[in-house]
Design an enzyme around this catalytic site. Structure first.
Site, PDB file in Angstrom:
ATOM      1  N   CYS A   1       8.121  10.475   7.717  1.00  0.00           N
ATOM      2  CA  CYS A   1       8.174   9.077   8.123  1.00  0.00           C
ATOM      3  C   CYS A   1       6.748   8.706   8.459  1.00  0.00           C
ATOM      4  O   CYS A   1       6.273   8.955   9.547  1.00  0.00           O
ATOM      5  CB  CYS A   1       9.078   8.927   9.341  1.00  0.00           C
ATOM      6  SG  CYS A   1       9.539   7.238   9.671  1.00  0.00           S
TER       7      CYS A   1
ATOM      8  N   ARG B   1      12.243  13.463  14.414  1.00  0.00           N
ATOM      9  CA  ARG B   1      11.282  14.205  13.592  1.00  0.00           C
ATOM     10  C   ARG B   1      10.429  15.154  14.409  1.00  0.00           C
ATOM     11  O   ARG B   1       9.528  15.779  13.878  1.00  0.00           O
ATOM     12  CB  ARG B   1      10.423  13.230  12.788  1.00  0.00           C
ATOM     13  CG  ARG B   1      11.228  12.583  11.693  1.00  0.00           C
ATOM     14  CD  ARG B   1      10.587  11.388  11.041  1.00  0.00           C
ATOM     15  NE  ARG B   1      11.579  10.782  10.163  1.00  0.00           N
ATOM     16  CZ  ARG B   1      12.576   9.993  10.586  1.00  0.00           C
ATOM     17  NH1 ARG B   1      12.671   9.662  11.861  1.00  0.00           N
ATOM     18  NH2 ARG B   1      13.469   9.526   9.741  1.00  0.00           N
TER      19      ARG B   1
ATOM     20  N   HIS C   1       9.834   5.275  19.988  1.00  0.00           N
ATOM     21  CA  HIS C   1       8.528   4.832  20.495  1.00  0.00           C
ATOM     22  C   HIS C   1       8.679   4.004  21.770  1.00  0.00           C
ATOM     23  O   HIS C   1       7.765   3.954  22.593  1.00  0.00           O
ATOM     24  CB  HIS C   1       7.779   4.039  19.423  1.00  0.00           C
ATOM     25  CG  HIS C   1       7.247   4.900  18.318  1.00  0.00           C
ATOM     26  ND1 HIS C   1       6.246   5.816  18.519  1.00  0.00           N
ATOM     27  CD2 HIS C   1       7.586   5.001  17.015  1.00  0.00           C
ATOM     28  CE1 HIS C   1       5.983   6.437  17.376  1.00  0.00           C
ATOM     29  NE2 HIS C   1       6.786   5.961  16.447  1.00  0.00           N
TER      30      HIS C   1
ATOM     31  N   SER D   1       5.325  13.052  12.668  1.00  0.00           N
ATOM     32  CA  SER D   1       4.890  13.230  11.282  1.00  0.00           C
ATOM     33  C   SER D   1       3.389  13.430  11.187  1.00  0.00           C
ATOM     34  O   SER D   1       2.887  13.891  10.159  1.00  0.00           O
ATOM     35  CB  SER D   1       5.350  12.054  10.411  1.00  0.00           C
ATOM     36  OG  SER D   1       6.761  12.069  10.295  1.00  0.00           O
TER      37      SER D   1
ATOM     38  N   CYS E   1       5.168   3.705   9.129  1.00  0.00           N
ATOM     39  CA  CYS E   1       5.342   3.055  10.418  1.00  0.00           C
ATOM     40  C   CYS E   1       4.784   1.654  10.412  1.00  0.00           C
ATOM     41  O   CYS E   1       4.334   1.188  11.434  1.00  0.00           O
ATOM     42  CB  CYS E   1       4.652   3.849  11.527  1.00  0.00           C
ATOM     43  SG  CYS E   1       5.241   5.514  11.637  1.00  0.00           S
TER      44      CYS E   1
ATOM     45  N   GLU F   1       0.839  -1.190   0.000  1.00  0.00           N
ATOM     46  CA  GLU F   1       0.000   0.000   0.000  1.00  0.00           C
ATOM     47  C   GLU F   1       0.876   1.243   0.000  1.00  0.00           C
ATOM     48  O   GLU F   1       2.015   1.196   0.432  1.00  0.00           O
ATOM     49  CB  GLU F   1      -0.901   0.013   1.236  1.00  0.00           C
ATOM     50  CG  GLU F   1      -2.070  -0.915   1.089  1.00  0.00           C
ATOM     51  CD  GLU F   1      -2.479  -1.495   2.430  1.00  0.00           C
ATOM     52  OE1 GLU F   1      -3.551  -1.140   2.893  1.00  0.00           O
ATOM     53  OE2 GLU F   1      -1.720  -2.280   2.986  1.00  0.00           O
TER      54      GLU F   1
ATOM     55  N   CYS G   1       7.268   1.499  13.998  1.00  0.00           N
ATOM     56  CA  CYS G   1       8.034   2.018  12.874  1.00  0.00           C
ATOM     57  C   CYS G   1       9.421   1.407  12.916  1.00  0.00           C
ATOM     58  O   CYS G   1      10.064   1.405  13.963  1.00  0.00           O
ATOM     59  CB  CYS G   1       8.143   3.534  12.996  1.00  0.00           C
ATOM     60  SG  CYS G   1       9.365   4.231  11.881  1.00  0.00           S
TER      61      CYS G   1
ATOM     62  N   CYS H   1      12.042   4.427  13.416  1.00  0.00           N
ATOM     63  CA  CYS H   1      11.965   5.197  14.666  1.00  0.00           C
ATOM     64  C   CYS H   1      11.761   4.263  15.852  1.00  0.00           C
ATOM     65  O   CYS H   1      10.984   4.565  16.764  1.00  0.00           O
ATOM     66  CB  CYS H   1      10.811   6.187  14.611  1.00  0.00           C
ATOM     67  SG  CYS H   1      10.652   7.033  13.050  1.00  0.00           S
TER      68      CYS H   1
END
Lengths: 178, 566
Positions: B545, B478, B68, B501, B548, B14, B61, B64
């Site tokens: 970004c 970010r 998180h 983001s 994720c 996707e 992600c 990242c």
């Protein structure tokens, strides 16, 4: 420093996209390799793949692949195939992946000497912690493909006398067949 | 007569981020930013043990990861009012810094330098002249005439074989490419050298975090790094000195190469210091805590409105009510059920997809707001908030950057030029310079604390009966990231992540205020609607970004992204 890397790719939160990490778990539960082989799950690293690939002697990647084949189908790809397609316009750090990392390292003269990809076609890649049955059924063959790739390269792989339990942290429901 | 352009990368299964712009007489007049994939991963966390949440959020992600994880343990600790030991703060801080330096270097060299650098033009460069230019800008030992000759030869070999490999789909020869061949060759050479510094940063994270990219050493209440200076299996002086050496090497690269390259690009593209400002409300949160109380930080946070650097409202603690009360998200233009604007504790995530409708719902991304205002987050927000508060290292590096880029441009540059597309790149580099200084400081804090005999790494969390709410923030590469948790009888009742983001790439809200990506594109030039390099430049400057999530490899993909001009 390891010279051979067995690396899984994929997101364990996105159903069949977590195939690579599941194969890696099953492999580690059944086999032991020496200190010259690093076995690690990288998730979805994008270009952050390059530190593992740069200057490596041999890389075995396990990932889901998009192909016109039934879910659960296993496909093997060699370096030439992975390098044969051009990358697209870059927008986010996820967009560059295996191909782009390989091409960038190729330009730098630092691509792995040998790389192969063990790919399984997914059925469902939306949010979820479980593999679909047809994709989970491909795990033993994918583990076998990892072992075969290592043995072809002359790398010692020893089967554990008693396989370890495979209990992925991300789900108590995921059953990884041996 | 306006032209509508869609930049729609159809990567993996996707798509991720879709940008639509209307171009009238070579200038963008309207823009839309759309996240093309449903996330909603937070729902996976409901009903789980809050101590395990970070393991899952780390997988939100693949790029990242650590950020998180950090935000998640901070959220739970905030809900429990749990302080963590100093060693744990310093170890986390060093991981945070190494990850950020890695991320920023990758972004500039691997993901966005080629928006400005014409690789093919480097073939026309004179290596000796390139070296003269390089040595006038920096005393980096990796610059030399033979090095530049070797890179040029390598490039020529690729082109002669008809293979541009990684560079195949670049916008080479585009009229917006302005650098001299020698500068292009210099940049390509540094692009190659940057690969080594990615690896060095990774090693720091691996030594301290157990593994990378997915670290293993976190725990709600601290870290799991046993400290014993006499034991090879634990964190000891040998490992600490390895970390220090790697951080020192990165600092040299950042100051002698990255700093110079960004100043050169900014100085040679002065027009791009006037374009791309968009939203000039800025939000950043404090980070790099200096002790276990969550009240003293090495990086300040706060808000700025309308680009006014003379007024900044500081955010000063992990539990700061100014932050906690003011964050909300709107779904007026997002594919969710309803049109509410709610606080993260009150949100739900119920997808309701309809077609792409630029006047209605057009994105999977929600629109975060701060007291109802659109905010830009990211290194630029952090640098401006620090600058406005007189944060010494930020101010020093910002002034040095403006002076160096100004000298190359032959102009006097003021902080106002940072509100721009290239200002975001400059701020990211300034942040790296400051972070690599602070890395040395936090390494010393850790070594000295251990030297005093403190080996504590963990305070046990206790979950009371009933409901607790908490939030954890982190100034990620970010920008401002916050995780919001509601715990009931020791399990997770609700969880929301408001990611950087999302702040920047989010769509319009109920008042039709465009998000930062959308606002920043308006006024951008577009010379060639078939090759909207300028749109890509401004979007890349945010370091998007989005996805994720997903990664099925498209080995046979004939077309992984496309640009449509209608």
């Amino acid at each position: 420093m390891p010279t051979t890397y067995v690396l899984s790719l994929g997101n364990v939160l996105m159903s069949d996209d977590g195939l690579g990490p599941a194969v890696l778990r099953a492999f580690e539960a059944q086999y032991v390799v020496g200190p010259d082989v690093e076995v690690i799950d990288l998730g979805t690293p994008g270009l952050d793949l390059s530190p593992w690939l740069a200057d490596a002697d041999r890389v075995i990647l396990i990932d889901t692949v998009k192909a016109e084949l039934p879910p659960g189908s296993l496909r093997l790809y060699k370096k030439e195939h992975l390098l044969s397609r051009a990358p697209g316009v870059r927008v986010s750090p996820h967009d560059p992946g295996v191909k782009e990392t390989l091409l960038a390292l190729d330009f730098a003269g630092r691509a792995p000497r040998d790389i192969e990809l063990i790919g399984v076609v997914p059925a469902v890649t939306t949010m979820g912690l479980d593999l679909t049955p047809e994709v989970a059924a491909a795990i033993p063959a994918a583990v076998h493909a990892v072992v075969a790739a290592l043995e072809r390269a002359g790398i010692a792989v020893r089967a554990r006398p008693e396989p370890l339990a495979v209990d992925p942290w991300w789900s108590t429901d995921v059953k990884i067949p041996a | 007569m306006s032209t509508h352009i869609t930049v729609d990368p159809v990567t993996r299964i996707e798509g991720h981020l879709r940008i639509d712009v209307e171009v009238d007489h070579g200038v963008v007049t309207k823009a839309w930013s759309s996240g093309q994939m449903f996330r909603g991963i937070e729902r996976i966390l409901q009903g789980r043990d809050p101590r395990d949440a970070w393991l899952f959020t780390q997988r939100f992600c693949g790029v990242c990861t650590t950020v998180h994880a950090i935000a998640s343990v901070r959220a739970v600790e905030n809900a429990l009012h749990l302080e963590i030991p100093k060693n744990a703060e310093y170890i986390r801080n060093l991981i945070v810094i190494a990850h950020a330096l890695h991320d920023h270097i990758v972004h500039f060299y691997q993901l966005s330098a080629l928006d400005w650098v014409d690789v093919v033009s480097a073939l026309k460069a004179d290596p000796a002249k390139t070296n003269a230019l390089a040595t006038s800008l920096s005393d980096w030992p990796g610059n030399s005439t033979p090095q530049f000759q070797a890179v040029k030869d390598r490039l020529a070999g690729f082109v002669a074989r008809g293979q541009l490999g990684i560079f195949t789909n670049g916008y080479w020869g585009h009229s917006a490419m302005k650098l001299a061949p020698e500068v292009n060759l210099l940049a390509v050479s540094h692009y190659l050298q940057a690969l080594d510094y990615q690896r060095k940063a990774n090693q720091v994270v691996a030594i301290l975090g157990g593994k990378t990219p997915n670290i293993q050493n976190l725990a709600v209440g601290g870290v799991a790094n046993a400290i014993n200076l006499d034991n090879d299996a634990t964190l000891n002086m040998t490992k600490l000195y390895q970390v220090k050496e790697l951080l020192d090497e990165m600092k040299a690269f950042i100051e002698q190469v990255y700093f110079v390259d960004v100043c050169a690009v900014a100085g040679m593209y002065p027009d791009w210091l006037k374009v791309g400002a968009g939203v000039t409300n800025y939000l950043s949160v404090p980070d790099l805590p200096l002790d276990s109380t969550g009240r003293n930080f090495d990086f300040p946070g706060g808000t700025i409105f309308n680009g006014d650097l003379s007024h900044v409202t500081p955010i000063t603690t992990f539990g700061d009510p100014y932050f906690q009360k003011n964050v909300s998200e709107s779904i007026a233009h997002s594919w969710y059920d309803g049109d509410w604007q709610r606080h993260p504790y009150e949100e739900d995530t119920v997808p309701k997809y309809s077609d792409y409708n630029a006047d209605g719902k057009y994105s999977w991304i929600k629109a975060p707001r701060f007291d109802g205002h659109v905010m830009q987050v990211g290194p630029l927000a952090q640098v401006l908030v620090g600058f406005a508060q007189g944060h010494e290292p930020t101010k020093r590096w910002a002034v040095k950057t403006l002076a160096t880029a100004g000298k190359i441009a032959g102009a006097t540059l003021t902080p106002a030029v940072l509100h721009s597309t290239l200002g975001r790149h400059a701020a990211r580099m300034i942040r790296c310079c400051v972070l690599s200084e602070l890395a040395a400081k936090h390494w010393t804090l850790l070594a000295e604390n251990i030297g005093r005999g403190d080996t504590t790494i963990f305070n046990e969390p206790v979950f009371p009966k009933g409901e607790q709410q908490g939030f954890g923030f982190h100034e990620a590469p970010r920008g401002t990231l916050s995780h919001w948790i509601v715990i009931e009888n020791g399990t997770i009742k609700n969880y929301q992540a408001v990611v950087p983001s999302t702040w920047n790439a989010g769509p319009r809200d109920a008042k039709n205020q465009p998000g930062p990506y959308e606002a920043s594109l308006v006024g951008n030039p577009v010379a060639d609607t078939e090759k909207p390099l300028e749109v890509i430049r401004t979007i890349h400057s945010f370091d998007p970004c989005i996805a994720c999530a997903i990664h099925t490899l498209d080995v046979d993909g004939h077309e992984v992204s496309r640009v449509r001009a209608l």
